[in-house]
Enzyme design. Structure first.
Site, PDB file in Angstrom:
ATOM      1  CG  HIS A 110      -8.480  -3.182  -2.040  1.00  0.00           C
ATOM      2  ND1 HIS A 110      -9.413  -2.479  -2.766  1.00  0.00           N
ATOM      3  CD2 HIS A 110      -8.324  -2.502  -0.885  1.00  0.00           C
ATOM      4  CE1 HIS A 110      -9.797  -1.415  -2.092  1.00  0.00           C
ATOM      5  NE2 HIS A 110      -9.164  -1.410  -0.926  1.00  0.00           N
ATOM      6  CG  ASP A 143      -2.054   0.981   1.116  1.00  0.00           C
ATOM      7  OD1 ASP A 143      -3.214   0.529   1.054  1.00  0.00           O
ATOM      8  OD2 ASP A 143      -1.798   2.209   1.077  1.00  0.00           O
ATOM      9  CG  ASN A 198     -11.895  -0.774   4.298  1.00  0.00           C
ATOM     10  OD1 ASN A 198     -12.225  -1.235   5.390  1.00  0.00           O
ATOM     11  ND2 ASN A 198     -10.750  -0.130   4.116  1.00  0.00           N
ATOM     12  CD  GLN A 246     -14.630  -0.779  -2.347  1.00  0.00           C
ATOM     13  OE1 GLN A 246     -15.773  -1.120  -1.991  1.00  0.00           O
ATOM     14  NE2 GLN A 246     -14.020  -1.330  -3.376  1.00  0.00           N
TER      15      GLN A 246
END
Ligand code: AMP
Length: 116
Positions: free
Chosen positions: A102, A32, A89, A96
């Site tokens: 993901h 990330d 999420n 999200q």
């Protein structure tokens, strides 16, 4: 959103930079860009799936594989013993922000509950 304007589709296609840790025909995993923990990896389907709500009958294998890759990366990142968290999420209330499904794989520190 079209796949051309989806940042995760661009990463899957190799057209946007990412620190890719795993790639196969079904999924791609990369760090990330905003690390919320010492280890923070995203595991995404290679195919554009908008969210958990857009999985189709027959996608059980894909979902199972995403979790198998999460387990593999957790061991690789030395989180297998102390543990880690996997988060999906979903939708605006779920937090999200990127509408390409993901898993967040988070670890390397003690997680808190409930999340914010
Ligand atoms: P979510 O809020 O659950 O949709 O998570 C989206 C995540 O994608 C966030 O944690 C972002 O930091 C992350 N992210 C957005 N753009 C990129 C990128 N280009 N490379 C890596 N991670 C990204």
């Amino acid at each position: 959103m079209s796949t051309e304007s989806c940042i995760f589709c661009q990463i899957v296609a190799g057209n946007a930079p990412a620190d890719v840790l795993h790639r196969d025909e079904l999924v791609v995993a990369f760090r990330d860009i905003r690390q919320a923990a010492p280890t923070h990896i995203l595991i995404v389907p290679a195919r554009h799936v908008r969210s958990l709500m857009d999985l189709r009958p027959g996608d059980d294998g894909l979902l199972g594989h995403m979790f198998a890759v999460a387990q593999e990366l957790a061991v690789q990142e030395k989180m297998g013993t102390r543990g880690y968290r996997v988060v999906v999420n979903t939708g605006p209330d779920g937090g999200q922000t990127v509408f390409h499904l993901h898993l967040h794989l988070l670890g390397g520190r003690r997680m808190h509950w409930p999340p914010g």
